[in-house]
Design a protein around this motif. Sequence first.
Motif, short mmCIF file in Angstrom:
data_model
loop_
_atom_site.label_atom_id
_atom_site.label_comp_id
_atom_site.label_asym_id
_atom_site.label_seq_id
_atom_site.Cartn_x
_atom_site.Cartn_y
_atom_site.Cartn_z
N ASP A 124 0.91 -1.18 -0.01
CA ASP A 124 0.10 0.01 0.07
C ASP A 124 0.92 1.05 0.21
OD1 ASP A 124 -1.97 -1.79 0.36
OD2 ASP A 124 -3.00 -1.08 2.31
N GLU A 125 0.64 2.30 -0.92
CA GLU A 125 1.12 3.36 -0.96
C GLU A 125 0.84 4.54 0.22
OE1 GLU A 125 0.33 4.80 -4.90
OE2 GLU A 125 1.78 3.38 -5.91
N SER A 126 1.67 5.58 0.42
CA SER A 126 1.19 6.33 1.13
C SER A 126 0.96 7.69 0.32
CB SER A 126 2.51 7.04 2.02
OG SER A 126 2.10 8.18 2.66
N ASN A 127 -0.07 8.29 0.38
CA ASN A 127 -0.61 9.60 -0.15
C ASN A 127 -0.51 10.92 0.48
OD1 ASN A 127 -1.75 8.20 -2.84
ND2 ASN A 127 -2.20 6.89 -1.04
N VAL A 128 -0.42 12.00 -0.29
CA VAL A 128 -0.44 13.42 0.57
C VAL A 128 -1.86 13.84 0.02
CG1 VAL A 128 2.00 13.62 0.34
CG2 VAL A 128 0.60 14.16 -1.54
N LEU A 129 -2.36 14.74 0.85
CA LEU A 129 -3.59 15.17 0.82
C LEU A 129 -3.90 16.44 1.84
CD1 LEU A 129 -6.30 13.12 2.53
CD2 LEU A 129 -3.90 12.80 2.84
N THR A 130 -4.97 17.03 1.91
CA THR A 130 -5.08 18.36 2.51
C THR A 130 -6.53 17.92 3.08
OG1 THR A 130 -3.84 19.80 1.32
CG2 THR A 130 -5.73 20.81 2.72
N LEU A 131 -6.76 17.96 4.45
CA LEU A 131 -7.87 17.72 5.17
C LEU A 131 -8.83 19.00 5.27
CD1 LEU A 131 -6.88 15.25 8.01
CD2 LEU A 131 -7.99 14.60 5.78
N ALA A 132 -10.13 18.97 5.13
CA ALA A 132 -10.63 20.08 5.21
C ALA A 132 -11.11 20.80 6.62
CB ALA A 132 -12.01 20.07 4.27
N THR A 133 -10.38 20.75 7.33
CA THR A 133 -10.32 21.11 8.80
C THR A 133 -10.65 22.56 8.80
OG1 THR A 133 -8.02 21.51 9.09
CG2 THR A 133 -9.16 19.39 9.89
N LYS A 134 -11.21 23.01 10.03
CA LYS A 134 -11.64 24.39 10.38
C LYS A 134 -10.81 24.86 11.61
CE LYS A 134 -16.23 24.18 8.15
NZ LYS A 134 -17.76 24.32 8.72
N PRO A 135 -10.30 26.08 11.58
CA PRO A 135 -10.68 27.13 10.46
C PRO A 135 -9.84 27.08 9.39
CG PRO A 135 -9.28 28.14 12.52
CD PRO A 135 -9.70 26.51 13.02
N THR A 136 -8.70 26.39 9.51
CA THR A 136 -7.71 26.04 8.27
C THR A 136 -7.56 24.89 7.86
OG1 THR A 136 -5.99 26.11 9.69
CG2 THR A 136 -6.62 28.34 8.76
N PRO A 137 -7.38 24.64 6.55
CA PRO A 137 -7.12 23.19 6.14
C PRO A 137 -5.80 22.50 6.57
CG PRO A 137 -7.72 24.70 4.22
CD PRO A 137 -7.65 25.57 5.47
N THR A 138 -5.78 21.32 6.78
CA THR A 138 -4.67 20.67 7.45
C THR A 138 -3.82 19.89 6.31
OG1 THR A 138 -5.57 20.52 9.59
CG2 THR A 138 -3.58 19.15 9.15
N PRO A 139 -2.66 20.27 5.91
CA PRO A 139 -1.78 19.36 4.96
C PRO A 139 -1.40 18.14 5.63
CG PRO A 139 -0.86 21.49 5.07
CD PRO A 139 -2.02 21.55 6.13
N ALA A 140 -1.56 17.28 5.05
CA ALA A 140 -1.64 15.65 5.79
C ALA A 140 -1.03 14.82 4.73
CB ALA A 140 -2.69 15.25 6.01
N LYS A 141 -0.58 13.56 5.19
CA LYS A 141 -0.26 12.41 4.61
C LYS A 141 -0.55 11.12 5.24
CE LYS A 141 4.51 11.66 6.63
NZ LYS A 141 5.90 11.33 6.32
N THR A 142 -0.85 10.00 4.51
CA THR A 142 -1.43 8.75 5.29
C THR A 142 -0.29 8.04 5.41
OG1 THR A 142 -1.49 7.52 3.01
CG2 THR A 142 -3.35 8.82 3.64
N THR A 143 -0.32 7.08 6.63
CA THR A 143 0.57 6.42 7.06
C THR A 143 0.36 5.10 7.37
OG1 THR A 143 0.33 7.05 9.65
CG2 THR A 143 2.07 8.32 8.03
N TRP A 144 -0.87 4.86 7.68
CA TRP A 144 -1.40 3.42 8.18
C TRP A 144 -2.50 3.15 7.34
CZ3 TRP A 144 0.10 -0.11 12.48
CH2 TRP A 144 1.21 0.17 13.00
N THR A 145 -2.85 1.96 6.77
CA THR A 145 -4.02 1.38 6.36
C THR A 145 -5.03 1.26 7.32
OG1 THR A 145 -2.91 0.67 4.16
CG2 THR A 145 -5.16 -0.42 4.91
#
Length: 264
Positions: free
Chosen positions: A166-187
Amino acid sequence: MAPSKKASSSLARPSQKSKPQAAPPPNWPAFKPLVPTCDLSLSPVVPSQIVVVRKFWTAALCRDYVAFLKGLPLTTTPGKPKKGEALRVNDRFQVLDEAFANRLWIETGLRELICGRDGEEGEEEDEGEMSKEQRRELWGGDVVGLNPSIRIYRYTQGQFFDCHYDESNVLTLATKPTPTPAKTTWTLLLYLTSPATGCQGGETVFYPDDLPGKKSVVDKEIVVSLETGMLLLHKHGNDCMLHEGREVLSGEKWVIRTDLCVRR
């Protein structure tokens, strides 16, 4: 070693880069009844690599969700994978749903289980409980939520998921008040069926690695059998273990899939 009958297939899992369906998210059922958070615990299978949470969901909740999921527009994966992808034969549904990911993270007690109890800075941990620093090391950072890419898998008789990573992926979570840059680490896999519901086969099996320059963390295969309502968490990305979903021999294997996301 992995089964030789499937050795000709690739070790890479199908890419997540294809966009999930554009249809509106389903009207998911409520998470009732739930197991009290105080009754949940992390059980290591392979230290720092594979963890399970037994009876994370009740049998009744799993049964209700299977009944609901059967009504979703599932798509059968192609019999011939794209170049560089592992062979997988199952039916699946995928949707981007921040709200459902947040519900699964917060309402079920998963956040507390993964991140520990809220408390004052410097508060002593309960005996046997991991410290915040130990949790950061285990999960690969500060866990901030779940991947909103929700995947539903159904495996029927004869279907399976060949050996892959399984690969790791980068994404941005739509958190409030500001979005959170994130990456996946565990399935994260939530099993909704098991031999108790008539599903035979379909175990998730992890194998020793024999790749050049990669030290294997186990010296024999690790078989994780299906249990209704059990969470299986395993590290992915560069540290992912070679694994497969064995062929289902009878009945149906239903799984909800997402990932742990850490701040980046």
